[in-house]
Scaffold this motif. Structure first.
Motif, PDB file in Angstrom:
ATOM      1  N   CYS A   1      12.113   9.139  -7.311  1.00 24.67           N
ATOM      2  CA  CYS A   1      11.466   7.950  -6.754  1.00 24.67           C
ATOM      3  C   CYS A   1      10.912   7.017  -7.828  1.00 24.67           C
ATOM      4  O   CYS A   1      10.216   6.044  -7.511  1.00 24.67           O
ATOM      5  CB  CYS A   1      10.335   8.370  -5.813  1.00 24.67           C
ATOM      6  SG  CYS A   1      10.892   9.335  -4.390  1.00 24.67           S
ATOM      7  N   GLY A   2      11.185   7.329  -9.089  1.00 26.91           N
ATOM      8  CA  GLY A   2      10.717   6.476 -10.163  1.00 26.91           C
ATOM      9  C   GLY A   2       9.225   6.521 -10.385  1.00 26.91           C
ATOM     10  O   GLY A   2       8.620   5.536 -10.831  1.00 26.91           O
ATOM     11  N   ARG A   3       8.619   7.662 -10.119  1.00 27.61           N
ATOM     12  CA  ARG A   3       7.181   7.815 -10.310  1.00 27.61           C
ATOM     13  C   ARG A   3       6.896   8.703 -11.511  1.00 27.61           C
ATOM     14  O   ARG A   3       7.725   9.523 -11.924  1.00 27.61           O
ATOM     15  CB  ARG A   3       6.512   8.421  -9.058  1.00 27.61           C
ATOM     16  CG  ARG A   3       6.730   7.652  -7.776  1.00 27.61           C
ATOM     17  CD  ARG A   3       6.369   6.178  -7.858  1.00 27.61           C
ATOM     18  NE  ARG A   3       4.979   5.907  -8.012  1.00 27.61           N
ATOM     19  CZ  ARG A   3       4.149   5.518  -7.026  1.00 27.61           C
ATOM     20  NH1 ARG A   3       4.611   5.395  -5.801  1.00 27.61           N
ATOM     21  NH2 ARG A   3       2.892   5.237  -7.275  1.00 27.61           N
ATOM     22  N   ALA A   4       5.687   8.567 -12.043  1.00 30.80           N
ATOM     23  CA  ALA A   4       5.325   9.290 -13.264  1.00 30.80           C
ATOM     24  C   ALA A   4       4.927  10.738 -12.993  1.00 30.80           C
ATOM     25  O   ALA A   4       5.205  11.622 -13.810  1.00 30.80           O
ATOM     26  CB  ALA A   4       4.182   8.565 -13.977  1.00 30.80           C
ATOM     27  N   ARG A   5       4.265  11.003 -11.879  1.00 25.47           N
ATOM     28  CA  ARG A   5       3.705  12.326 -11.621  1.00 25.47           C
ATOM     29  C   ARG A   5       3.995  12.768 -10.192  1.00 25.47           C
ATOM     30  O   ARG A   5       3.988  11.971  -9.256  1.00 25.47           O
ATOM     31  CB  ARG A   5       2.178  12.327 -11.822  1.00 25.47           C
ATOM     32  CG  ARG A   5       1.717  11.901 -13.206  1.00 25.47           C
ATOM     33  CD  ARG A   5       1.889  13.024 -14.214  1.00 25.47           C
ATOM     34  NE  ARG A   5       1.338  12.661 -15.509  1.00 25.47           N
ATOM     35  CZ  ARG A   5       1.989  11.995 -16.462  1.00 25.47           C
ATOM     36  NH1 ARG A   5       3.251  11.624 -16.239  1.00 25.47           N
ATOM     37  NH2 ARG A   5       1.413  11.709 -17.612  1.00 25.47           N
ATOM     38  N   GLY A   6       4.204  14.066 -10.035  1.00 26.33           N
ATOM     39  CA  GLY A   6       4.312  14.671  -8.727  1.00 26.33           C
ATOM     40  C   GLY A   6       3.386  15.860  -8.632  1.00 26.33           C
ATOM     41  O   GLY A   6       3.239  16.613  -9.602  1.00 26.33           O
ATOM     42  N   VAL A   7       2.724  16.025  -7.496  1.00 26.61           N
ATOM     43  CA  VAL A   7       1.838  17.168  -7.267  1.00 26.61           C
ATOM     44  C   VAL A   7       2.260  17.814  -5.949  1.00 26.61           C
ATOM     45  O   VAL A   7       2.043  17.248  -4.872  1.00 26.61           O
ATOM     46  CB  VAL A   7       0.354  16.752  -7.211  1.00 26.61           C
ATOM     47  CG1 VAL A   7      -0.528  17.989  -6.988  1.00 26.61           C
ATOM     48  CG2 VAL A   7      -0.055  16.022  -8.477  1.00 26.61           C
ATOM     49  N   ALA A   8       2.882  18.979  -6.034  1.00 30.10           N
ATOM     50  CA  ALA A   8       3.351  19.679  -4.849  1.00 30.10           C
ATOM     51  C   ALA A   8       2.173  20.336  -4.129  1.00 30.10           C
ATOM     52  O   ALA A   8       1.179  20.719  -4.751  1.00 30.10           O
ATOM     53  CB  ALA A   8       4.379  20.737  -5.232  1.00 30.10           C
TER      54      ALA A   8
ATOM     55  N   ALA B 272      12.659  -4.165  -2.179  1.00 34.16           N
ATOM     56  CA  ALA B 272      11.689  -4.103  -3.273  1.00 34.16           C
ATOM     57  C   ALA B 272      11.724  -2.776  -4.016  1.00 34.16           C
ATOM     58  O   ALA B 272      11.080  -2.630  -5.056  1.00 34.16           O
ATOM     59  CB  ALA B 272      10.279  -4.366  -2.735  1.00 34.16           C
ATOM     60  N   GLY B 273      12.469  -1.792  -3.499  1.00 33.42           N
ATOM     61  CA  GLY B 273      12.542  -0.496  -4.172  1.00 33.42           C
ATOM     62  C   GLY B 273      12.755   0.639  -3.201  1.00 33.42           C
ATOM     63  O   GLY B 273      12.755   0.468  -1.980  1.00 33.42           O
ATOM     64  N   VAL B 274      12.917   1.835  -3.745  1.00 32.40           N
ATOM     65  CA  VAL B 274      13.133   3.025  -2.931  1.00 32.40           C
ATOM     66  C   VAL B 274      11.796   3.491  -2.354  1.00 32.40           C
ATOM     67  O   VAL B 274      10.732   3.283  -2.952  1.00 32.40           O
ATOM     68  CB  VAL B 274      13.771   4.145  -3.783  1.00 32.40           C
ATOM     69  CG1 VAL B 274      12.818   4.638  -4.858  1.00 32.40           C
ATOM     70  CG2 VAL B 274      14.236   5.308  -2.905  1.00 32.40           C
ATOM     71  N   VAL B 275      11.829   4.103  -1.170  1.00 26.29           N
ATOM     72  CA  VAL B 275      10.587   4.610  -0.595  1.00 26.29           C
ATOM     73  C   VAL B 275      10.007   5.671  -1.528  1.00 26.29           C
ATOM     74  O   VAL B 275      10.735   6.410  -2.187  1.00 26.29           O
ATOM     75  CB  VAL B 275      10.795   5.191   0.821  1.00 26.29           C
ATOM     76  CG1 VAL B 275      11.270   4.125   1.787  1.00 26.29           C
ATOM     77  CG2 VAL B 275      11.748   6.364   0.809  1.00 26.29           C
ATOM     78  N   GLY B 276       8.704   5.711  -1.580  1.00 22.67           N
ATOM     79  CA  GLY B 276       8.023   6.602  -2.509  1.00 22.67           C
ATOM     80  C   GLY B 276       7.542   5.875  -3.742  1.00 22.67           C
ATOM     81  O   GLY B 276       6.751   6.417  -4.523  1.00 22.67           O
TER      82      GLY B 276
ATOM     83  N   LEU C  17       3.456  10.088  -0.146  1.00 24.99           N
ATOM     84  CA  LEU C  17       3.492  11.441   0.383  1.00 24.99           C
ATOM     85  C   LEU C  17       4.835  11.744   1.029  1.00 24.99           C
ATOM     86  O   LEU C  17       5.385  10.922   1.770  1.00 24.99           O
ATOM     87  CB  LEU C  17       2.380  11.621   1.431  1.00 24.99           C
ATOM     88  CG  LEU C  17       0.958  11.268   0.983  1.00 24.99           C
ATOM     89  CD1 LEU C  17       0.016  11.307   2.172  1.00 24.99           C
ATOM     90  CD2 LEU C  17       0.495  12.213  -0.114  1.00 24.99           C
ATOM     91  N   PHE C  18       5.361  12.930   0.747  1.00 27.70           N
ATOM     92  CA  PHE C  18       6.579  13.421   1.378  1.00 27.70           C
ATOM     93  C   PHE C  18       6.303  14.810   1.947  1.00 27.70           C
ATOM     94  O   PHE C  18       5.476  15.552   1.411  1.00 27.70           O
ATOM     95  CB  PHE C  18       7.729  13.521   0.376  1.00 27.70           C
ATOM     96  CG  PHE C  18       8.255  12.190  -0.093  1.00 27.70           C
ATOM     97  CD1 PHE C  18       9.351  11.602   0.525  1.00 27.70           C
ATOM     98  CD2 PHE C  18       7.655  11.529  -1.151  1.00 27.70           C
ATOM     99  CE1 PHE C  18       9.844  10.382   0.096  1.00 27.70           C
ATOM    100  CE2 PHE C  18       8.133  10.306  -1.591  1.00 27.70           C
ATOM    101  CZ  PHE C  18       9.238   9.729  -0.971  1.00 27.70           C
ATOM    102  N   ASP C  19       7.025  15.146   3.022  1.00 26.81           N
ATOM    103  CA  ASP C  19       6.851  16.450   3.657  1.00 26.81           C
ATOM    104  C   ASP C  19       8.199  17.136   3.756  1.00 26.81           C
ATOM    105  O   ASP C  19       9.223  16.487   3.968  1.00 26.81           O
ATOM    106  CB  ASP C  19       6.241  16.282   5.054  1.00 26.81           C
ATOM    107  CG  ASP C  19       5.668  17.574   5.583  1.00 26.81           C
ATOM    108  OD1 ASP C  19       4.568  17.954   5.144  1.00 26.81           O
ATOM    109  OD2 ASP C  19       6.318  18.209   6.437  1.00 26.81           O
ATOM    110  N   PHE C  20       8.212  18.464   3.602  1.00 26.37           N
ATOM    111  CA  PHE C  20       9.456  19.224   3.591  1.00 26.37           C
ATOM    112  C   PHE C  20       9.619  20.127   4.807  1.00 26.37           C
ATOM    113  O   PHE C  20      10.403  21.079   4.781  1.00 26.37           O
ATOM    114  CB  PHE C  20       9.546  20.066   2.317  1.00 26.37           C
ATOM    115  CG  PHE C  20       9.467  19.258   1.049  1.00 26.37           C
ATOM    116  CD1 PHE C  20      10.007  17.988   0.976  1.00 26.37           C
ATOM    117  CD2 PHE C  20       8.828  19.771  -0.069  1.00 26.37           C
ATOM    118  CE1 PHE C  20       9.934  17.233  -0.188  1.00 26.37           C
ATOM    119  CE2 PHE C  20       8.745  19.037  -1.244  1.00 26.37           C
ATOM    120  CZ  PHE C  20       9.304  17.764  -1.305  1.00 26.37           C
ATOM    121  N   ALA C  21       8.880  19.854   5.868  1.00 29.31           N
ATOM    122  CA  ALA C  21       9.050  20.613   7.104  1.00 29.31           C
ATOM    123  C   ALA C  21      10.203  20.023   7.908  1.00 29.31           C
ATOM    124  O   ALA C  21      10.705  18.935   7.598  1.00 29.31           O
ATOM    125  CB  ALA C  21       7.760  20.595   7.919  1.00 29.31           C
TER     126      ALA C  21
END
Length: 375
Positions: A40-47, A159-163, A170-174
């Protein structure tokens, strides 16, 4: 409603974890965080254990609580709205755009007060929201912008990809998402300080066992385990294939729906480049009432089809009615929610199954009363 698109690669990925020595948070979780942030072109991810718990941590990290207001949609992922309430902040619902179903930037502007701290907007059922408008509103009032992309992995606004839009996404994997692990979620941000705070709030690290400051930020115990991370990583690596397979199912649905009078076909804003639907949503005509929609759902279930209402608007649920919300407060939200039907949507559906479901939906709608065009 959902049948995860799993392969032998997924089984092997989980099996390798089970044959290893680390079932909890570890290297695989860190790999997922880096890979998803890069996607998503972001710097950090926190699962985290879920998107809802990630939101609780975000609100806590930003110090939001009693006396603070968060503007959000009532036509959205319920657990996120509940997270706002659980943190002690006050949910303030703004109406949605009639066509996209997403939180309206214009209507949100009318809800801003001196107590507003954040805007929580989602990409409803996969359709990107008006992110340039929401970003401008947030910047104009110094508000924290939270992007709920739980239902929209892979969708893209011009304007860009979601996220890539919110101060945090926030994304969910359920289920029934494209990446389906049964549980798990992730927060993405470019704010290093926020990412560090989220990690402290997520769970205790091994070093905390001997630290005298271990209780400074009491963690929520919301870590993601290695098995969920392995499964999410395996699916992320073939995300393009997963999305393409679902796109084929959407095309079949669209074809069978062409002769269905009185429905609004799936809408894609001219500002949107790509939509990957979360579920296949049918919007019944305005002549249908909520009662007739519910009768249609009952007929569908009698035929063995797992069809549901897309949402039961948050502002009409008991916890929010206690705050003074009532029917009539959000005209567009109620109009859309009362007539929205979601049908099973996954890569394993056959043309025969889709034809059967659409035919049964047409029969049920005739039984409930013919619908006029929704426009």
């Amino acid at each position: 409603m959902s049948d995860p698109d799993l392969t032998l690669e997924d089984v092997v990925a989980v099996e390798q974890v089970l044959r290893g020595a680390q079932l909890g948070q570890g290297a695989l979780v860190e790999e997922l965080e880096q890979a998803f942030a890069a996607q998503c072109g972001r710097a950090r991810g926190v699962a985290a254990s879920s998107a809802a718990m990630a939101l609780v941590m975000v609100l806590t990290a930003k110090g939001m609580g009693p006396g603070d207001e968060v503007i959000l949609s009532a036509h959205s992922f319920h657990e996120l709205g509940h997270a706002v309430l659980r943190c002690g902040a006050t949910p303030v619902f703004a109406d949605i755009d009639y066509w996209s179903g997403c939180l309206s930037a214009t209507k949100s502007a009318d809800k801003v007060t001196s107590r507003t701290r954040a805007i929580l907007a989602g990409n409803t059922c996969g359709h990107p929201a008006d992110w340039p408008g929401l970003r401008a509103l947030a910047d104009a009032h110094g508000l924290f912008l939270i992007e709920d992309s739980s239902e929209a992995i892979g969708s893209r606004h011009k304007a860009g990809v979601v996220g890539s839009f919110g101060d945090v996404a926030l994304f969910d994997f359920a289920q029934p998402g494209v990446i389906a692990c049964g549980e798990g979620g992730i927060a993405l941000t470019d704010d290093t300080q926020l990412a560090m705070a989220l990690r402290r709030l997520r769970s205790r690290s091994l070093s905390d066992r001997t630290s005298v400051s271990a209780g400074v930020d009491a963690p929520f115990g919301a870590a993601m385990g290695a098995m969920v991370a392995a499964l999410a990583l395996a699916q992320l690596r073939r995300l393009d294939v997963l999305l393409e397979r679902r796109r084929g199912v959407q095309a079949m649905y669209d074809g069978f729906m062409q002769s269905f009078e009185g429905i609004k076909p799936p809408y894609i804003s001219p500002d949107v480049e790509e939509v990957h639907w979360f579920l296949y949503t049918v919007h019944l005509g305005t002549r249908f009432t909520k009662g007739s929609r519910d009768a249609i759902l009952e007929d569908m279930r009698t035929e063995g089809v797992e069809a549901h209402a897309y949402s039961s608007p948050l502002h009409l649920q008991r916890a929010y009615r206690a705050l003074g919300w009532t029917r009539g407060d959000l005209f567009v939200t109620e109009k859309v929610a009362d007539r929205a039907v979601v049908l099973p949507f996954h890569a394993h559906l056959t043309p025969e199954q889709i034809a059967f479901m659409v035919a049964r939906l047409k029969d049920a709608s005739i039984n409930a009363g013919a619908g006029a065009a929704i426009y």
